[in-house]
Scaffold this active site. Structure first.
Site, PDB file in Angstrom:
ATOM      1  N   SER A 117      32.656  32.115  36.165  1.00  0.00           N
ATOM      2  CA  SER A 117      33.038  32.859  34.966  1.00  0.00           C
ATOM      3  C   SER A 117      31.905  32.771  33.937  1.00  0.00           C
ATOM      4  O   SER A 117      30.786  33.181  34.231  1.00  0.00           O
ATOM      5  CB  SER A 117      34.360  32.312  34.430  1.00  0.00           C
ATOM      6  OG  SER A 117      34.948  33.193  33.509  1.00  0.00           O
TER       7      SER A 117
ATOM      8  N   ASP B  89      40.404  40.277  40.295  1.00  0.00           N
ATOM      9  CA  ASP B  89      40.001  39.570  39.072  1.00  0.00           C
ATOM     10  C   ASP B  89      40.156  40.505  37.885  1.00  0.00           C
ATOM     11  O   ASP B  89      39.386  41.451  37.727  1.00  0.00           O
ATOM     12  CB  ASP B  89      38.548  39.112  39.221  1.00  0.00           C
ATOM     13  CG  ASP B  89      38.066  38.236  38.076  1.00  0.00           C
ATOM     14  OD1 ASP B  89      38.736  38.201  37.036  1.00  0.00           O
ATOM     15  OD2 ASP B  89      37.010  37.605  38.238  1.00  0.00           O
TER      16      ASP B  89
ATOM     17  N   HIS C 234      40.571  35.652  39.811  1.00  0.00           N
ATOM     18  CA  HIS C 234      39.434  35.118  39.061  1.00  0.00           C
ATOM     19  C   HIS C 234      39.047  33.707  39.496  1.00  0.00           C
ATOM     20  O   HIS C 234      37.873  33.330  39.419  1.00  0.00           O
ATOM     21  CB  HIS C 234      39.765  35.134  37.569  1.00  0.00           C
ATOM     22  CG  HIS C 234      38.631  34.755  36.678  1.00  0.00           C
ATOM     23  ND1 HIS C 234      37.467  35.493  36.580  1.00  0.00           N
ATOM     24  CD2 HIS C 234      38.462  33.692  35.836  1.00  0.00           C
ATOM     25  CE1 HIS C 234      36.644  34.918  35.716  1.00  0.00           C
ATOM     26  NE2 HIS C 234      37.224  33.823  35.257  1.00  0.00           N
TER      27      HIS C 234
END
Length: 434
Positions: A255, A367, A398
């Site tokens: 991320s 995601d 995600h």
């Protein structure tokens, strides 16, 4: 990012904490907090919202409050409240046990017995169970030295004769433990043990914003202070360990950590390569309104209060980007302007283009935090690079966990494990670089 505590997934449990200076103290803050929790437990979100200050009600409308509360599952137990005074408010802290795991409720009560702030954050996760006796790896405590204060971590080491190639895991946004615990899942624990079982050492560590929040007390810090400097220190420390093959040390960012992975690898030039997992191609302030709009539209429409929340978020983002100084309380997630300015200055695609090292790109098609649009931008930016490998997983969200249908916050509350195929792909790629 999760983009996530600074993204939706800090994130997941954060409703926002608005602290307003008040000259007096609420008469019975514990009673106010318990009444608020009673309303939430009974599904009476309108009554809960009626207890808010005007500013708090605007920031967290009843519908959003109900959605987030329900995402935690069934409330099974409420612990003993503790009360303290902070910035003229009474802060009531109540441990809660939901079906999805432990949560700590922090309720700020002003002098008029109004709720001026509410935060629901994950309780400190229990330490992960040790590896089984027949595991093909072991784990040892490993401290990441840094001038601002060391960070505790864990080094997963394959059994057998080293030295071993190694990976340093870099978290998403917001306070994160070494396992990157989100709800009932521990993505970094899965990745670390999975790679170690395949012959690759892995260092994971507690993030500074979690373990040393005092380092950010001056309300002026950057994304490098939050992430980059510690990641470079972690790479330096693990490469110095005699059990590690220092010529084959990689950074794997998830991320926000993925967005910063090229920057980190450029600042530690000995890095053999970088793995970008669920990495935003755009800045967090571009993604934040998209994430919230997606979540609010999951029921088929966006209500007037939800639209008001989105409008307020747009105003906060504009203030974060403005050259005019603005207090953190007027900015997204209550994070200071210095941080948002530094994030806006990150050019992840440009950093990756300038980094002449092998890259592995990982993306889950479910995601909603870093959607397919970012994956497409990455592919355009790195087109023609023979040293870039692409892996997309249709069923993954995600945090690398498989599911079906549109992904949501509720999905994060259910325990799961990072898909073994993703871990296999990472291990295969790392070994190919030798």
């Amino acid at each position: 990012m999760s983009t996530s505590s600074m993204s939706t997934s800090r994130r997941l449990l954060m409703l926002g904490l608005t602290l307003l200076a008040c000259p007096a103290i609420a008469a019975d803050p514990q009673q106010v907090a318990n009444r608020l929790l009673d309303h939430l437990q009974a599904g009476q979100t309108t009554d809960a919202e009626a207890m808010f200050t005007a500013q708090m009600a605007e920031a967290v409308p009843a519908e959003k409050l109900g959605t987030l509360w329900n995402s935690l599952g069934t409330l099974k137990e409420r612990g003993t409240a503790q009360v303290s005074t902070q910035q003229g408010l009474q802060l009531v802290v109540v441990p809660l046990q939901f079906s999805s795991g432990g949560v700590v409720a922090q309720v700020a009560v002003d002098a008029q017995d109004k709720v001026a702030g509410l935060m629901l954050r994950p309780a400190a996760a229990e330490k992960a169970a040790p590896p089984p006796a027949d595991a093909r790896y072991s784990e040892v405590e490993f401290s990441v030295p840094q001038a601002r204060g060391a960070l505790p971590g864990t080094l997963a080491l394959p059994k057998g004769k080293g030295p071993f190639p190694a990976v340093v895991l870099v978290h998403g946004s917001g306070p994160q433990d070494r396992d990157e615990t989100i709800g009932g899942s521990r993505p970094f624990l899965d990745v670390a043990r999975g790679l170690a079982a395949r012959g690759i050492a892995v260092l994971r560590y507690d993030k500074r914003t979690l373990t040393r929040p005092q380092d950010f007390a001056n309300d002026h810090f950057t994304v490098d202070d939050e992430t980059t400097l510690d990641a470079v220190a972690a790479l330096t420390a693990v490469a110095a360990d005699p059990r590690i093959d220092r010529s084959h040390v990689f950074v794997m960012g998830h991320s926000q950590g993925g967005m910063l992975a090229p920057r980190i690898a450029s600042r530690w030039p000995q890095a053999r390569g970088a793995i970008l997992w669920a990495a935003p191609a755009r800045t967090l302030l571009e993604l934040l309104p998209e994430q919230n709009r997606y979540l609010m539209a999951l029921d088929g429409s966006i209500s007037a209060p939800e639209q008001a929340f989105l409008d307020r978020l747009d105003a906060q983002i504009a203030a974060a980007r403005s050259d005019a100084p603005a207090p953190a309380s007027e900015l997204p997630l209550g994070v200071p302007q210095s941080f948002w300015k530094s994030v806006e200055a990150v050019n992840a695609r440009g950093d990756a283009q300038a980094l002449h090292k092998p890259l592995l790109m990982l993306h889950g098609s479910r995601d909603f935090q870093v959607p397919d649009a970012d994956w497409t931008l990455w592919q355009k930016a790195l087109a023609g690079r023979s040293d870039v490998q692409w892996q997309a997983y249709p069923a993954l969200n995600h945090i690398g966990i498989a599911g079906s249908g549109p992904s949501s916050l509720q999905e994060y509350a259910h325990p799961g494990h990072v898909d073994a195929t993703l871990i296999d792909d990472v291990a295969t790629w790392i070994k190919a670089q030798r």
